[in-house]
Design an enzyme around this catalytic site. Structure first.
Site, short mmCIF file in Angstrom:
data_model
loop_
_atom_site.label_atom_id
_atom_site.label_comp_id
_atom_site.label_asym_id
_atom_site.label_seq_id
_atom_site.Cartn_x
_atom_site.Cartn_y
_atom_site.Cartn_z
N LYS A 200 0.85 -1.20 0.00
CA LYS A 200 0.00 0.00 0.00
C LYS A 200 0.89 1.25 0.00
CE LYS A 200 -3.32 2.57 2.92
NZ LYS A 200 -4.19 2.55 4.12
N ASP B 188 -2.65 10.12 3.88
CA ASP B 188 -4.06 9.73 4.01
C ASP B 188 -4.79 10.73 4.90
OD1 ASP B 188 -6.51 8.52 4.27
OD2 ASP B 188 -5.78 6.80 5.45
N LYS C 66 -10.25 12.78 8.36
CA LYS C 66 -9.79 12.36 9.68
C LYS C 66 -9.72 13.56 10.62
CE LYS C 66 -6.76 8.56 8.19
NZ LYS C 66 -7.42 7.47 8.90
N ASP D 184 1.44 6.17 5.74
CA ASP D 184 0.48 5.24 5.13
C ASP D 184 1.04 4.57 3.87
OD1 ASP D 184 -1.90 4.01 5.60
OD2 ASP D 184 -3.11 5.44 4.46
N ASP E 195 -12.28 7.12 3.71
CA ASP E 195 -11.08 6.85 4.51
C ASP E 195 -10.68 5.37 4.46
OD1 ASP E 195 -8.96 7.41 6.11
OD2 ASP E 195 -10.11 7.63 7.98
N GLU F 117 -9.52 3.76 2.09
CA GLU F 117 -8.96 3.88 0.73
C GLU F 117 -7.91 2.83 0.43
OE1 GLU F 117 -7.72 5.35 3.25
OE2 GLU F 117 -5.58 5.04 2.92
N ARG G 218 -7.83 -0.40 0.87
CA ARG G 218 -8.37 -1.58 0.19
C ARG G 218 -8.76 -1.25 -1.26
NH1 ARG G 218 -12.88 -1.97 4.81
NH2 ARG G 218 -11.19 -0.95 5.92
N1 BES Z 1 -4.41 4.32 6.93
C1 BES Z 1 -5.57 4.07 7.68
C2 BES Z 1 -5.37 3.02 8.77
C3 BES Z 1 -4.63 3.47 9.99
C4 BES Z 1 -5.26 4.25 10.94
C5 BES Z 1 -3.36 3.05 10.22
C6 BES Z 1 -4.60 4.61 12.09
C7 BES Z 1 -2.69 3.41 11.37
C8 BES Z 1 -3.30 4.20 12.31
C9 BES Z 1 -6.69 3.57 6.78
O1 BES Z 1 -6.69 4.07 5.50
C10 BES Z 1 -7.98 3.98 7.42
O2 BES Z 1 -8.20 5.14 7.52
N2 BES Z 1 -8.75 3.02 7.83
C11 BES Z 1 -9.99 3.29 8.49
C12 BES Z 1 -11.02 2.30 7.99
C13 BES Z 1 -12.40 2.61 8.41
C14 BES Z 1 -12.89 3.88 7.73
C15 BES Z 1 -13.29 1.46 8.09
C16 BES Z 1 -9.77 3.13 9.98
O3 BES Z 1 -9.04 2.22 10.39
O4 BES Z 1 -10.30 3.95 10.73
ZN ZN Z 2 -4.91 4.68 4.78
MN MN Z 3 -7.73 5.92 5.37
#
Ligand code: BES
Ligand code: ZN
Ligand code: MN
Length: 485
Positions: free
Chosen positions: A251, A256, A263, A274, A333, A335, A337
């Protein structure tokens, strides 16, 4: 930094001229008769030094050694974990801008895990990020001599450990760079730079080529940013063309923000990390360049920013992935996947023996496993076991998580083939279930490194994980029968 391994006894190590000598003493240590060994034995007997991991005794200019500083450091049972703790503590105690040359001497012969741990702990303890500092405090340490009586039998392990350091440090460098110094374009250039090594080639696709491939899901994430996307294809060819490759998919979200599902501001800067999955792929290729194993590996990096402009993808938008499956983007968010699924479809063309994706995918994985173990998902028993073993050997741990179909329930929607988010519960697993839909054609595993790829707080910075795990896994495939993934 240059590492060297020599078959030296403790007293021989003590007569090496250097800025610091670390003497690693385990619980099982039996002292020799010479003067330096007697000094160590005396300190242990008097209780000033101790074999307990992390205990240290520092000496300055003792006449019994040519080293300016001597640190007697306990490494407990001599396991990888305790050697790492012992070396880290010892190194911290002499952390000095004068430390150019270091000798690390095993008072009793080192095991393979102990040597690996010592090399990686010295590298970690002396690492310094400098790229965006106006007055960089570069790493001072130049030469590291590992001394152990049984050096000859450890040569291969040593070479591998040193090559892993090069990969880990490349991964750290790119992960640590702020997003404006690590754009998708710059990541593409970093990948192309790896192709100067033999056996590696690189191709970087831009928006036009990616559109032609039909990567509608990846493009949906990228469209919210002015920074153009890149799709990076790295090839390491160490074996005959007929040997099926392992594909690594990293990835590469260089920042992000969350997109329209933005966020919160607190700690948003950490979302420069990220792209740690992408960085781990670059790092792994760096190590492959060094070790030149007889395997074939493909690295795929879908890279873009997740930002929000007037063209940004909106919650509820439906896009068509390269696989043909339509996706309702309920949360912009989620993104990671969305960029990975198209890369997973692209991976089919290589007829891979296995595909492993590496992603800072979910906050839920951080909640589940913290920073100790990466989340590992695979329905292929042999592949899961191989990754788990590789993690143990490399001391770059992972933990297998479930993939029951019930976890995919929440991804159902009336408006597309699949939604990109389910509920909060089991969020790391529903993310993996989403990815799994795109992996019918090959054995697949997913590593969620959201908790393990970087540290927050005062020691904020990339860890270089899971380069150690990936290298160990790939090298093991060189010897495995083709049925064992
Ligand atoms: N890059 C983030 C995941 C992440 C969050 C990694 C905090 C490390 C610390 C990912 O893109 C994301 O934002 N995931 C969301 C998914 C949700 C919207 C289903 C998450 O984990 O909040
Ligand atoms: Zn992310
Ligand atoms: Mn995200």
């Amino acid at each position: 930094m240059n590492f060297e391994l020599k078959p030296l006894s403790l007293v021989e190590a003590a007569s090496e001229k250097c800025d610091a000598l670390l003497v690693l003493v385990s619980d099982a240590h039996k002292p020799a008769k010479d003067g330096f060994s007697a000094l160590v034995a005396r300190a242990l007997k008097d209780g000033d030094a101790h074999s307990k991991a992390g205990k240290i005794l520092a000496l300055y200019k003792t006449p019994l050694s040519q080293a300016t500083r001597v640190v007697i450091a306990g490494v407990g049972d001599g396991s990888a974990k305790q050697v790492r703790a012992g070396v880290a503590a010892a190194l911290a105690s002499v952390k000095s801008d004068k430390l150019k040359s270091l000798v690390v001497a095993f008072a009793s012969p080192a095991s393979e895990p102990a040597l690996r741990a010592a090399v990686s702990a010295v590298a970690d303890g002396s690492y310094s990020y400098t790229t965006t500092k106006s007055k960089p405090e570069a790493r001072v340490l130049q030469t590291v001599l590992l001394a152990t009586g049984n050096a000859a039998e450890l040569k291969a392990v040593f070479e591998r450990a040193v090559a892993v350091v090069a990969g880990v440090e490349l991964a750290k460098e790119w992960a640590n760079r702020p997003a404006n110094h690590a754009t998708p374009t710059l990541l593409g250039k970093a990948a192309q730079a790896l192709a100067k090594h033999g056996k590696i080639s690189c191709e970087v696709l831009g928006p036009k080529e990616v559109a032609k491939l039909g990567m509608g899901s990846f493009m949906a994430v990228a469209q919210g940013s002015d920074e153009p996307l890149r799709f990076i294809v790295l090839k390491y060819s160490g074996a005959a063309k007929s040997v099926a490759p392992t594909v690594l998919v990293g990835k590469g979200i260089t920042f992000d923000s969350g997109g329209i599902s933005i966020k919160p501001a607190a700690e948003m800067d950490e979302m420069k990390f990220d792209m740690c999955g992408a960085a781990s792929v670059l790092g792994t290729f760096r190590t492959l360049a060094e070790l030149k194993p007889a395997i074939n590996v493909i690295g795929l990096i879908p890279s873009c920013e997740n930002l929000l402009n007037g063209r940004a993808v909106k919650p509820g938008d439906v896009v068509t992935s390269m696989s043909g499956q339509t996706i309702e983007i309920l949360n912009t968010d989620a993104e990671g996947r969305l960029v990975l699924c198209d890369a997973l479809t692209y991976a089919e063309r290589f007829k891979p023996r296995a595909v492993v994706d590496i992603a800072t995918l979910t906050g839920a994985c951080v909640v589940a496993l913290g920073s100790v173990r990466s989340g590992m998902f695979s329905a292929n028993v042999a592949l899961a076991e191989a990754l788990s073993t590789a993690g143990d050997v490399a001391q770059d741990l992972c933990w297998q998580m479930p993939l029951d179909d019930e976890y995919a329930e929440g991804l159902k929607t009336s408006f597309a083939d699949v939604a990109n988010v389910a509920g909060r519960a089991g969020g790391a697993i529903s993310a993996a279930k989403f990815l799994q839909r795109f992996t019918d054609k090959y054995p697949w595993a997913h590593l969620d490194i959201a908790g393990s790829a970087w540290k927050s707080g005062a020691a904020k910075g990339a860890t270089g994980r899971p380069v150690g795990l990936l290298v160990e896994y790939l090298l093991a495939t060189a010897n495995a029968p083709s049925s064992a993934k």
